[in-house]
Design a protein around this motif. Structure first.
Motif, PDB file in Angstrom:
ATOM      1  N   GLU A 145     -10.359  11.373   2.502  1.00  9.56           N
ATOM      2  CA  GLU A 145      -9.477  12.439   2.612  1.00  9.56           C
ATOM      3  C   GLU A 145      -7.997  12.116   2.757  1.00  9.56           C
ATOM      4  OE1 GLU A 145     -10.366  15.157   4.387  1.00  9.56           O
ATOM      5  OE2 GLU A 145     -12.535  14.751   4.485  1.00  9.56           O
ATOM      6  N   ASN A 146      -7.646  10.854   2.835  1.00  8.48           N
ATOM      7  CA  ASN A 146      -6.312  10.592   2.450  1.00  8.48           C
ATOM      8  C   ASN A 146      -5.956   9.721   1.358  1.00  8.48           C
ATOM      9  OD1 ASN A 146      -5.586  12.196   4.726  1.00  8.48           O
ATOM     10  ND2 ASN A 146      -5.898  10.648   6.311  1.00  8.48           N
ATOM     11  N   GLU A 147      -6.937   9.171   1.003  1.00  6.74           N
ATOM     12  CA  GLU A 147      -6.768   8.283  -0.402  1.00  6.74           C
ATOM     13  C   GLU A 147      -7.718   8.019  -1.575  1.00  6.74           C
ATOM     14  OE1 GLU A 147      -6.285   4.552   1.374  1.00  6.74           O
ATOM     15  OE2 GLU A 147      -8.331   4.608   2.617  1.00  6.74           O
ATOM     16  N   ARG A 148      -7.570   7.800  -2.631  1.00  6.89           N
ATOM     17  CA  ARG A 148      -8.397   7.538  -3.760  1.00  6.89           C
ATOM     18  C   ARG A 148      -8.425   5.998  -4.060  1.00  6.89           C
ATOM     19  NH1 ARG A 148      -6.889  11.977  -8.026  1.00  6.89           N
ATOM     20  NH2 ARG A 148      -4.935  10.922  -7.953  1.00  6.89           N
ATOM     21  N   PHE A 149      -9.355   5.718  -4.723  1.00  8.80           N
ATOM     22  CA  PHE A 149      -9.530   4.612  -5.246  1.00  8.80           C
ATOM     23  C   PHE A 149     -10.274   4.542  -6.655  1.00  8.80           C
ATOM     24  CE2 PHE A 149      -9.657   3.885  -0.578  1.00  8.80           C
ATOM     25  CZ  PHE A 149      -8.627   2.704  -0.584  1.00  8.80           C
ATOM     26  N   PHE A 150      -9.733   3.778  -7.564  1.00  9.84           N
ATOM     27  CA  PHE A 150     -10.301   3.739  -9.062  1.00  9.84           C
ATOM     28  C   PHE A 150     -10.594   2.494  -9.437  1.00  9.84           C
ATOM     29  CE2 PHE A 150      -7.384   7.340  -8.535  1.00  9.84           C
ATOM     30  CZ  PHE A 150      -8.055   8.463  -8.964  1.00  9.84           C
ATOM     31  N   GLY A 151     -11.499   2.192 -10.376  1.00 10.12           N
ATOM     32  CA  GLY A 151     -11.797   0.925 -10.984  1.00 10.12           C
ATOM     33  C   GLY A 151     -12.541  -0.096 -10.281  1.00 10.12           C
ATOM     34  N   ASP A 152     -12.009  -1.469 -10.156  1.00  8.77           N
ATOM     35  CA  ASP A 152     -12.492  -2.369  -9.324  1.00  8.77           C
ATOM     36  C   ASP A 152     -12.340  -2.196  -7.847  1.00  8.77           C
ATOM     37  OD1 ASP A 152     -13.607  -4.572 -11.322  1.00  8.77           O
ATOM     38  OD2 ASP A 152     -11.446  -3.929 -11.861  1.00  8.77           O
ATOM     39  N   SER A 153     -11.278  -1.505  -7.297  1.00 16.02           N
ATOM     40  CA  SER A 153     -11.151  -1.054  -5.997  1.00 16.02           C
ATOM     41  C   SER A 153     -12.166  -0.031  -5.474  1.00 16.02           C
ATOM     42  CB  SER A 153      -9.791  -0.413  -5.661  1.00 16.02           C
ATOM     43  OG  SER A 153      -8.799  -1.362  -6.313  1.00 16.02           O
TER      44      SER A 153
ATOM     45  N   ARG B 256       0.382  12.522  -3.958  1.00 15.61           N
ATOM     46  CA  ARG B 256       0.214  12.059  -2.792  1.00 15.61           C
ATOM     47  C   ARG B 256      -0.050  10.556  -2.823  1.00 15.61           C
ATOM     48  NH1 ARG B 256      -5.553  13.268   0.173  1.00 15.61           N
ATOM     49  NH2 ARG B 256      -5.917  11.460  -1.590  1.00 15.61           N
ATOM     50  N   ASP B 257      -0.974   9.927  -3.978  1.00 14.78           N
ATOM     51  CA  ASP B 257      -0.832   8.797  -3.999  1.00 14.78           C
ATOM     52  C   ASP B 257       0.128   7.996  -4.366  1.00 14.78           C
ATOM     53  OD1 ASP B 257      -3.807   9.141  -3.898  1.00 14.78           O
ATOM     54  OD2 ASP B 257      -4.283   9.083  -5.778  1.00 14.78           O
ATOM     55  N   LEU B 258       1.102   8.660  -4.988  1.00 12.05           N
ATOM     56  CA  LEU B 258       2.267   7.807  -5.510  1.00 12.05           C
ATOM     57  C   LEU B 258       3.192   7.665  -4.111  1.00 12.05           C
ATOM     58  CD1 LEU B 258       3.398   9.617  -8.855  1.00 12.05           C
ATOM     59  CD2 LEU B 258       2.443   7.295  -8.377  1.00 12.05           C
ATOM     60  N   GLN B 259       3.099   8.776  -3.343  1.00  8.51           N
ATOM     61  CA  GLN B 259       4.068   8.765  -2.075  1.00  8.51           C
ATOM     62  C   GLN B 259       3.485   7.610  -1.133  1.00  8.51           C
ATOM     63  OE1 GLN B 259       3.855  12.634  -0.606  1.00  8.51           O
ATOM     64  NE2 GLN B 259       5.544  13.349  -1.977  1.00  8.51           N
ATOM     65  N   LYS B 260       2.168   7.506  -1.105  1.00  8.14           N
ATOM     66  CA  LYS B 260       1.354   6.546  -0.214  1.00  8.14           C
ATOM     67  C   LYS B 260       1.493   5.053  -0.924  1.00  8.14           C
ATOM     68  CE  LYS B 260      -3.213   5.273   1.510  1.00  8.14           C
ATOM     69  NZ  LYS B 260      -3.298   3.983   0.741  1.00  8.14           N
TER      70      LYS B 260
ATOM     71  N   ALA C 274       5.632   5.541  10.450  1.00  7.16           N
ATOM     72  CA  ALA C 274       6.785   5.689  10.183  1.00  7.16           C
ATOM     73  C   ALA C 274       6.809   6.140   8.653  1.00  7.16           C
ATOM     74  CB  ALA C 274       7.644   4.376  10.199  1.00  7.16           C
ATOM     75  N   THR C 275       8.014   6.837   8.226  1.00  6.49           N
ATOM     76  CA  THR C 275       8.016   7.418   7.082  1.00  6.49           C
ATOM     77  C   THR C 275       8.626   6.359   6.032  1.00  6.49           C
ATOM     78  OG1 THR C 275      10.280   8.582   7.445  1.00  6.49           O
ATOM     79  CG2 THR C 275       8.520   9.885   7.826  1.00  6.49           C
ATOM     80  N   THR C 276       8.681   6.739   4.854  1.00 11.73           N
ATOM     81  CA  THR C 276       9.183   5.643   3.774  1.00 11.73           C
ATOM     82  C   THR C 276      10.646   5.610   4.145  1.00 11.73           C
ATOM     83  OG1 THR C 276       7.277   6.529   2.104  1.00 11.73           O
ATOM     84  CG2 THR C 276       9.246   5.294   1.332  1.00 11.73           C
ATOM     85  N   ALA C 277      11.175   6.589   4.399  1.00 17.48           N
ATOM     86  CA  ALA C 277      12.688   6.850   4.452  1.00 17.48           C
ATOM     87  C   ALA C 277      13.072   5.801   5.686  1.00 17.48           C
ATOM     88  CB  ALA C 277      13.266   8.124   4.526  1.00 17.48           C
ATOM     89  N   MET C 278      12.511   5.951   6.776  1.00 16.12           N
ATOM     90  CA  MET C 278      12.734   5.110   7.908  1.00 16.12           C
ATOM     91  C   MET C 278      12.369   3.500   7.664  1.00 16.12           C
ATOM     92  SD  MET C 278      10.723   7.442  10.841  1.00 16.12           S
ATOM     93  CE  MET C 278      11.024   6.325  12.110  1.00 16.12           C
ATOM     94  N   LEU C 279      11.303   3.324   6.803  1.00 15.59           N
ATOM     95  CA  LEU C 279      11.131   1.861   6.637  1.00 15.59           C
ATOM     96  C   LEU C 279      12.394   1.386   5.881  1.00 15.59           C
ATOM     97  CD1 LEU C 279       7.479   2.127   5.890  1.00 15.59           C
ATOM     98  CD2 LEU C 279       8.541   1.006   7.907  1.00 15.59           C
TER      99      LEU C 279
END
Length: 1001
Positions: free
Chosen positions: A76-84, A729-733, A789-794
Motif C-alpha cells: 500500500e505505501n511502499e515498493r521493493f525491487f530486486g533482492d529486497s 512517493r518512494d523518493l520522499q520515503k 514526524a515529517t522530513t522537515a521536522m526531522l
C-alpha cells in the motif's frame, strides 16, 4: 556584381543551415553521453552501461551484485525491487510479482495465462474487458497491468545505471526473446514509454549474445563463413540459434565483420523454472508424507510455505548440478514444523525426464529453418543458467554429435554486453567499430486483399489474393512497398501472419491471433478525380519492419504520371541551396555528382521501388498481379533519356510537395550542367524530349488492430502519471528514512563522544550535562512521536542539535589539526629562509632577482614568524574550554601567501635566460674560473683594455650561433615583486636561463 551577390546568398543560407544542424546535433549529444542496456530475463536481469571512460561495464546493484532478480513487491505505501523484493516473497507472496513477462501481449484466454495461474495461485488476476487482457489485483485499491509492472522494473534498472554512471540516462537497448510476436514487442515498448526511456532498439537476446561473441573475436572472422550454434536455456524458455560469421564489403567502411541469423528454434516453456516447480512439488509431497498421520493441512494450500519450498528448490537444483545428492532443509516450513529430506540427482532427473526429452527439439527447428545439417555447424556454445544442469548437457551433446560443447562465453552476461555494444553503435555520442548485424524474421507476414475479376463469360467474381510481405528467416530491418494497380475507389486490405506450420498446435494457441491489422483506405476515388488526365501508377503502401522487429505502415500514396514538355526555367532558391550545400562538402554539379546524389535520395525515399541492385533484399515493390513472392526483386527499369531525368529528382520532393501544382514541379528537374555554364540556345531547348511528371496524393488510412489493441493514449498517460507518483512517493520515503537515520546516528555518536577524554578536556561539566539532556529529550521524542514526524521536522531537530554541539566539536577539531599545521608552517618558513639566503648570495652579474622581490619575500617571512609566535603565545594563555584564537584556517592562509611568493620566484628562475657578458679587447668574455667561490665571483673586476690578469680568461669563439647568442627581449612575468621591479629598474636585463634549481636553492 549583382550576379555575384545572388550566387553568394544561397551559400550564406547553406552555412546557416549547416550550423543549425550541427548545433542541434551537439544539443542532442549533451543528453546522451551515456547509454544502457537491459538484458530482461525471466528470473533475473543484467544492466550494462557505456559512458566516456567506461567501455561496456556491467552495473552493480545496491547489494553489489551483477544480476538483479526480476521481482517487484507492491504494498500500500511502499515498493521493493530486486533482492529486497525477493526476500519479501516469503513474507508477502501475494504482493510479490515474478515471471510477469509471460503475461505480456496475451489475452485472458491464452494458455499461458492459465499456466501462470496454476504455477502461482497466490496471485489474483483481474480481467480487462477493453483489451481482453489480465492485470494483477493486489488489493481493492491496487491493481497493475503487466506493462505497468514491467515499467516499474525498467525505471528501477535505469536508477541503478544512473547511480553507477553518475549521470542521467535516457537511451537504452532492451533484449527480448526471439520468439516474441508483434503484440508482445509492442507491449515492451509501451512499458518503456511509461518509464520515460527512449528505446534505441529491441534486440533479440540470441542476436545480442551472437554479437557479443563476434565483437570479442573480431580477428577470427574472415571471408570464410563460420556457422556457430548458440543453445540458450534460461529460466523460462529455450532458444537455439544458428549464426553465420564472415566479413562482407560495406559501402561506407569497406570490409567489415557480419553476423547473420540463419536459423532459430525455441521452446517457450522449457527452462529452469519448470525444473524448480517439479522439485517444489516433490518436496511438498515429501513434507505432506511426513505429517500424514497428524491431520495437518496440505502444504500446497499455504502460499508462504510454497514460496519457501520454491526458494529451496532453486538452491537444490543448483547444488545437484555439482553433487550426486543433497539434503533439503527448511526451518519452520509450516506450523513451526521443520522440514528435512534427502534428494539425489537421479531422483531429480527422473522428475524432469520429459523435460530433458524436449532438449533436442529447438536444435532440429533451427536446422530446418536454416536448411542446414549438423555437419555444417562448427561449434555449439552453451548460454543461459539452466545449461549448467549436467543432464541437459548430456542430452544436447548426444543430439548435436560433437566431441564437446563450447563454454567459452559468459552464459549470464553475454546478452547484456552485446546489447550495450549495439546501444553504443546506435547512439550519436560514441563511435565503435562497425559490426554488421542481419537479424531474421521468425514469423512471416503477408498482405491479403480481395478484388473483382472478370471471367471469360463476362461474369464478375471476387478473387482472394495473398502476397508475402516479409518472408520467414528474411533479414530485417527493411522497408517494402506493395502496389495495388486495379483500384480506383476506396478499399480495404489485411495484414496477417503467414504460414505458421512450423509451430505445433499448442504453440499456435499460445501465439494468439494470426491477424494483425485491417487497413481501411479513404480518399482513393478523390485522388483519381483530382488528376483525371494523369496515368495512374497504382496505390503504393509503404511498410517498415524496424530494428525492433515491429511492423508499421508508414504511408499510403496514390501515384500518377503524365508526359509534359520540358521548358527552361530558372533554378529555384531551394535547388540552389541544395547545390550549395553539396559544394560545401566537396561535391559539384557535374553529371557524375548529380547521379550519386540522386542515388542517395532514392535510398532515403525508397526510390527504385522495383528493387535495388546494391541491396536486393532491402527495397522491393510488390504488384498485385505479380506471381513472385515479396522477397524476390524484379529487374531494374530501363534507363531513360537525359532529358527525362526529372522523375528521379522529383522523388526527393515527394514528402514536401506532393500536392504542389504542376507549375512548381518542373523547377525540380535535374540540373546536369554546372552553375556557371552558359545557357543553352533556344533550338536546343525546343529539341528536348518530353519528360515524365509524377504527382503523389496522400491517402487517408484507418488501422484496426486485430491481435491485441494498444493502450489508448489517455490510459497510457494515466499509467505513466501513476508510476511517476509512485516513484516520487518512494523518493520522499527514502529521504525521510535518511533524515531519521541521520538524526538517530547523531544522537548515539554524540552521547558516546561526551565520555571521551578529548571531548571532556575542552568542555565543562555543565556544558556536557546541557548537551546530554538535549540529546536524551530528542531521542525520547524520536521514539514516541518520530513515526509521524515529517522530513522537515526531522531535519530541524538535527540542525538544532548540531548548532548546540558546534562549539564543542570545533574546539576538538582545531586541537587535532594544530600539530600538523604548525609543523607544516615551520617547515615552509625554514625553507623560505634558506631560499632567501641563497638568492642573496648570487653574484650581481648573475643575479636574476631584484632587490624589491627579495625584500618583499623577507618581509613576508618576518611577518609570518611574528604572527605565529604571538598567536601561539596568546593561545597558551587561554583555557581549553574557551574559543581558540589559533585557527587552522588562519595557518593555511599564511602558508598560502608565503608559498605563493616563493613559487613566483622559483618560476622566474626556471624560465630566466642567461645574461650576455661584456667582452674584452681581444673579443673574449671575462668569466670566473669554474672552481671559484661565489664571494670571489662577486668581487672580481673586469680589467680595462690593455691590462693583463693573472688568471687567463677562457677563450670563446668570436661569433656564437644559436638562440642564446642574440639578445632577447625581457621576459614578462606576473607577480607582485616583478611588477614593482620593472617600474623601478626598466634597464635591468633578464638573468641566466635555468641556472637555479629547487634542490640547489
Amino acid at each position: 556584381m549583382a550576379a555575384t551577390v545572388r550566387r553568394q546568398r544561397p551559400r550564406r543560407l547553406a552555412c546557416w543551415a549547416l550550423m543549425t544542424v550541427l548545433l542541434a546535433d551537439l544539443l542532442a549529444l549533451s543528453d546522451t553521453l551515456a547509454v544502457m542496456s537491459v538484458d530482461l530475463g525471466s528470473e533475473s536481469m543484467k544492466v550494462a552501461i557505456v559512458k566516456p571512460g567506461v567501455p561496456m561495464e556491467i552495473v552493480l546493484n545496491k547489494e553489489s551484485r551483477r544480476k538483479t532478480p526480476v521481482t517487484v513487491t507492491l504494498k500500500e505505501n511502499e515498493r521493493f525491487f530486486g533482492d529486497s523484493a525477493a526476500s519479501m516473497a516469503i513474507k508477502n507472496p501475494k504482493a510479490t510479482l515474478r515471471y510477469f513477462q509471460h503475461l505480456l501481449g496475451k489475452q485472458e484466454n491464452n494458455p499461458h495465462v492459465a499456466l501462470y495461474k496454476a504455477r502461482f495461485p497466490e496471485h489474483e488476476l483481474g480481467f480487462d474487458p477493453q483489451r481482453q487482457t489480465v492485470y494483477f489485483q493486489i488489493s481493492p485499491q491496487l491493481q497493475f497491468s503487466p506493462e505497468e509492472v514491467l515499467s516499474m522494473l525498467l525505471n528501477y534498472s535505469r536508477s541503478l545505471a544512473e547511480d553507477f554512471a553518475e549521470q542521467p540516462i535516457k537511451d537504452a537497448v532492451i533484449t527480448v526473446p526471439a520468439f516474441f510476436n508483434q503484440a508482445e514487442r509492442r507491449a515492451v515498448l509501451q512499458a518503456a514509454r511509461m518509464a520515460g526511456l527512449k528505446v534505441l532498439q529491441l534486440i533479440n537476446d540470441n542476436t545480442a549474445t551472437a554479437l557479443s561473441y563476434g565483437v570479442f573475436r573480431r580477428k577470427d572472422i574472415n571471408s570464410t563463413a563460420q556457422n556457430i550454434m548458440f543453445y540458450d536455456m534460461g529460466s523460462g524458455s529455450t532458444v537455439c540459434t544458428i549464426v553465420t560469421y564472415q566479413t562482407v564489403k560495406t559501402k561506407d567502411a569497406g570490409m567489415q565483420p557480419q553476423l547473420q541469423i540463419r536459423g532459430v528454434g525455441f521452446d517457450r516453456t522449457l527452462g529452469g523454472l519448470e525444473m524448480e516447480l517439479r522439485l517444489r512439488e516433490h518436496l511438498a509431497g515429501l513434507f505432506n508424507e511426513q505429517r500424514k498421520g497428524q491431520r495437518a493441512n496440505d502444504v500446497r494450500e499455504n502460499p508462504r510455505a510454497m514460496a519457501k519450498l520454491l526458494r529451496e528448490a532453486n538452491r537444490l537444483k543448483t547444488v545437484l548440478s555439482a553433487n550426486a545428492d543433497h539434503v533439503a532443509q527448511i526451518e519452520g516450513l509450516m506450523d513451526d514444523v521443520d522440514f528435512k529430506a534427502k534428494v539425489t540427482r537421479a531422483e531429480f532427473e527422473e522428475l524432469c525426464a520429459d523435460l530433458f526429452e524436449r532438449v533436442p527439439g529447438p536444435v532440429q527447428q533451427a536446422l530446418q529453418s536454416a536448411e542446414m545439417k549438423l555437419d555444417e555447424i562448427e561449434q555449439v556454445i552453451l548460454v543461459g543458467g539452466a545449461t549448467r544442469v549436467p543432464k541437459v548437457q548430456e542430452v544436447l551433446l548426444k543430439a548435436v554429435g560433437k566431441e564437446e560443447l563450447g563454454k567459452n562465453i559468459n552464459a549470464d552476461e553475454a546478452a547484456a554486453m552485446g546489447a550495450v555494444y549495439q546501444a553504443a553503435a546506435l547512439s550519436k555520442a560514441f563511435k565503435v567499430k562497425p559490426f554488421v548485424v542481419r537479424d531474421a524474421v521468425i514469423y512471416p507476414i503477408l498482405v491479403e486483399f480481395t478484388r473483382e475479376v472478370e471471367e471469360e463469360t463476362g461474369v464478375r467474381s471476387l478473387k482472394h489474393n495473398k502476397r508475402v510481405l516479409f518472408s520467414r528467416m528474411g533479414p530485417y530491418p527493411q522497408r517494402k512497398v506493395i502496389t495495388f494497380n486495379r483500384y480506383s475507389h476506396d478499399f480495404n486490405f489485411h495484414i496477417n501472419y503467414g504460414d505458421l506450420g512450423f509451430l505445433g498446435p499448442e504453440d499456435l494457441r499460445v501465439f494468439g491471433s494470426q491477424n494483425l491489422t485491417t487497413v481501411k483506405l479513404k480518399g482513393v476515388g478523390e485522388s483519381f478525380k483530382k488528376y483525371p488526365d494523369y496515368e495512374s501508377k497504382g496505390i503504393k503502401a509503404h511498410f517498415n519492419l524496424d530494428e525492433s522487429g515491429v511492423l508499421s505502415l508508414d504511408r499510403v500514396e496514390s501515384v500518377f504520371e503524365t508526359l509534359v514538355e520540358d521548358s527552361p526555367e530558372e533554378e529555384s532558391t531551394l535547388t540552389k541551396l541544395g547545390n550549395t550545400i553539396s559544394s560545401l562538402f566537396g561535391g559539384g554539379s557535374t553529371p557524375d555528382t548529380k547521379e550519386n546524389g540522386t542515388d542517395t535520395v532514392q535510398e532515403e525515399e525508397e526510390g527504385p521501388v522495383e528493387g535495388s541492385k546494391d541491396e536486393p533484399g532491402e527495397q522491393a515493390e510488390l504488384k498485385e498481379e505479380a506471381e513472385a513472392p515479396a522477397e524476390d526483386t524484379s529487374s531494374p527499369p530501363p534507363p531513360e533519356a537525359k532529358g527525362a531525368a526529372a522523375p528521379e529528382g522529383e522523388k526527393a520532393t515527394e514528402k514536401d510537395g506532393r500536392d504542389k501544382p504542376e507549375a512548381q514541379k518542373p523547377s525540380e528537374k535535374g540540373e546536369a550542367g554546372s552553375e556557371g555554364a552558359p545557357p543553352a540556345p533556344e533550338e536546343e531547348k525546343k529539341q528536348k524530349p518530353a519528360r515524365k511528371q509524377r504527382m503523389v496524393e496522400e491517402i487517408g488510412v484507418e488501422l484496426v488492430v486485430l491481435d491485441l489493441p494498444d493502450l489508448p493514449e489517455d490510459q497510457l498517460a494515466r499509467s505513466a502519471q501513476k508510476l511517476q507518483d509512485l516513484t516520487l512517493r518512494d523518493l520522499q520515503k527514502q529521504e525521510r528514512e535518511k533524515a531519521a537515520n541521520s538524526l538517530e546516528a547523531f544522537i548515539f555518536e554524540t552521547q558516546d563522544k561526551l565520555y571521551q577524554p578529548e571531548y571532556q578536556e575542552v568542555s565543562t561539566e555543565e556544558q556536557r550535562e546541557d548537551i546530554s539532556g538535549k540529546l536524551s529529550a530528542t531521542s525520547t521524542w524520536l521514539e514516541d512521536e518520530g513515526f509521524g514526524a515529517t522530513t522537515a521536522m526531522l531535519k530541524e531537530k538535527l540542525a538544532e542539535l548540531r548548532k548546540l554541539c558546534h562549539g564543542l566539536f570545533f574546539r576538538v577539531e582545531e586541537r587535532k589539526k594544530w600539530p600538523e599545521r604548525l609543523s607544516a608552517l615551520d617547515n615552509l618558513l625554514n625553507h623560505s629562509s634558506m631560499f632567501l639566503k641563497g638568492a642573496r648570495l648570487i653574484p650581481e652579474m648573475d643575479q636574476i632577482f631584484t632587490e624589491v622581490e627579495m625584500t618583499t619575500l623577507e618581509k613576508i617571512i618576518n611577518e609570518t614568524w611574528a604572527w605565529k609566535n604571538a598567536t601561539v603565545a596568546e593561545q597558551a594563555k587561554l583555557s581549553a574550554t574557551e574559543k581558540p584564537v589559533l585557527l587552522s584556517k588562519d595557518i593555511e592562509a599564511k602558508m598560502a601567501a608565503l608559498d605563493r611568493e616563493v613559487q613566483y620566484l622559483l618560476n622566474k628562475a626556471k624560465f630566466a635566460k642567461p645574461r650576455p657578458r661584456p667582452r674584452d679587447k681581444n673579443g673574449t668574455r671575462a668569466e670566473a674560473p669554474l672552481n671559484a667561490s661565489a664571494s670571489d665571483q662577486s668581487e672580481k673586476v673586469i680589467p680595462p683594455p690593455g691590462q693583463t690578469e693573472d688568471t687567463k680568461p677562457i677563450p670563446e669563439p668570436e661569433k656564437e650561433t644559436g638562440p642564446e647568442a642574440a639578445d632577447s627581449e625581457p621576459l614578462e612575468l606576473g607577480g607582485p615583486a616583478a611588477e614593482s621591479e620593472q617600474k623601478e629598474h626598466p634597464e635591468q636585463p633578464t638573468g641566466q636561463k635555468g641556472t637555479l634549481k629547487n634542490d640547489e636553492l
